[in-house]
Design a protein around this motif. Structure first.
Motif, PDB file in Angstrom:
ATOM      1  N   ILE A  98       0.845  -1.207   0.000  1.00 41.05           N
ATOM      2  CA  ILE A  98       0.000   0.000   0.000  1.00 41.05           C
ATOM      3  C   ILE A  98       0.875   1.250   0.000  1.00 41.05           C
ATOM      4  O   ILE A  98       0.573   2.242  -0.678  1.00 41.05           O
ATOM      5  CB  ILE A  98      -0.950  -0.002   1.214  1.00 41.05           C
ATOM      6  CG1 ILE A  98      -1.925  -1.174   1.135  1.00 41.05           C
ATOM      7  CG2 ILE A  98      -1.734   1.316   1.276  1.00 41.05           C
ATOM      8  CD1 ILE A  98      -2.784  -1.357   2.369  1.00 41.05           C
TER       9      ILE A  98
ATOM     10  N   GLY B  47      -5.511   4.078  -0.586  1.00 42.79           N
ATOM     11  CA  GLY B  47      -5.424   3.063   0.461  1.00 42.79           C
ATOM     12  C   GLY B  47      -4.766   3.588   1.714  1.00 42.79           C
ATOM     13  O   GLY B  47      -4.042   4.582   1.683  1.00 42.79           O
TER      14      GLY B  47
ATOM     15  N   GLN C 192      -7.753  -4.829   2.783  1.00 40.86           N
ATOM     16  CA  GLN C 192      -7.306  -5.506   1.568  1.00 40.86           C
ATOM     17  C   GLN C 192      -7.468  -7.017   1.697  1.00 40.86           C
ATOM     18  O   GLN C 192      -7.897  -7.690   0.747  1.00 40.86           O
ATOM     19  CB  GLN C 192      -5.832  -5.163   1.291  1.00 40.86           C
ATOM     20  CG  GLN C 192      -5.585  -3.702   0.944  1.00 40.86           C
ATOM     21  CD  GLN C 192      -6.251  -3.283  -0.349  1.00 40.86           C
ATOM     22  OE1 GLN C 192      -6.247  -4.021  -1.326  1.00 40.86           O
ATOM     23  NE2 GLN C 192      -6.848  -2.106  -0.365  1.00 40.86           N
TER      24      GLN C 192
END
Length: 267
Positions: free
Chosen positions: A39, A49, A59
């Protein structure tokens, strides 16, 4: 018959099932750091994110068999936390100060693992959690109390010191004494992963602590955004994109190290 907590801890640590569960804890910890590192790199390339535990859980929740993995995270990290508590109970360093220092470290680590396990539980049950918002809310509540600004600043100093400790531990390769590594090229590879991973994680934690300090100095709790806020702040610096790439890759390497640690940690 010895019924002391120390005896109970030793008996639990002798259990094969408990050892396996604790090793699974290192594996899931590695997976979380791999996702957070990914991320972070996504943020560096302009993606979105949250680069923290909550973002990683989200996720995983969306992935195939994600709920199963989340329950595995809950189980593994809870077992790993219990293992740390057991280590605190059986610690026998002859130096009293060192003994209590180690005990505090083990108990502090257990609290962190339980906090992450709780976040995983929330997502496993279908919920959501905004780590950055929770951190900001916590900072705001502290600042609303007398001497709250000082408390936030002290918290920031403590978190920053933890980041420095990670960096030092990585550079000095202090983690090696907890591992039973094979005497070959694999050892060099795992040690390299540990050094890079610990330094990268230390940088991320250190910036998180600095943001708490800035929040206290500016009386602005929104500045304290946790790990996600720290990585976004890093991205905003000159050459921040490059730095965020490096830290993201380092966190991912730390994740791989954690997976290796599941195999080679001394238990």
């Amino acid at each position: 018959m010895d019924n002391t907590p120390q005896a109970a801890a030793r008996a639990a640590q002798d259990s094969t099932a408990f050892r396996v569960a604790a090793r699974i804890g290192y594996v899931v910890l590695g997976i979380l750091h791999l996702v957070i590192g990914g991320i972070a790199i996504s943020i560096a390339t302009g993606g979105g994110g949250e680069a923290d535990q909550g973002g990683a859980m989200e996720q995983i929740q969306k992935a195939p068999a994600g709920i199963f993995v989340l329950w595995l995270v809950v189980l593994g990290l809870t077992a790993l936390a219990a293992w740390q508590v057991g280590e605190a109970l059986v610690e026998r360093n002859p130096d009293t100060k060192k003994k209590w220092g180690y005990r505090l470290k083990y108990l502090g680590t257990a609290v962190i693992y339980l906090a992450i396990a709780f976040t995983a539980l929330v997502y496993a049950l279908g919920g959501q959690s905004d780590s950055s918002e929770s951190t900001q809310s916590f900072s705001a509540q502290l600042m609303a109390n007398p001497a709250g600004v000082v408390l936030v600043a002290v918290l920031g100093l403590g978190v920053a010191a933890l980041g420095v400790a990670f960096i030092i531990r990585g550079i000095r390769r202090a983690f090696e004494k907890y591992l039973a590594l094979p005497p070959n090229a694999a050892r060099r590879g795992i040690v390299t992963l540990g050094v890079v991973g610990y330094v990268a994680k230390g940088i991320a934690i250190g910036i998180t602590g600095i943001l708490f300090i800035v929040a206290a100095l500016t009386h602005d709790p929104e500045t304290a955004g946790g790990l996600d806020g720290a990585l976004h702040a890093l991205a905003a610096l000159p050459f921040g994109t490059v730095l965020l790439w490096i830290v993201g890759a380092g966190l991912a390497l730390y994740g791989i190290f954690c997976v290796a640690r599941a195999r080679y940690t001394r238990m």
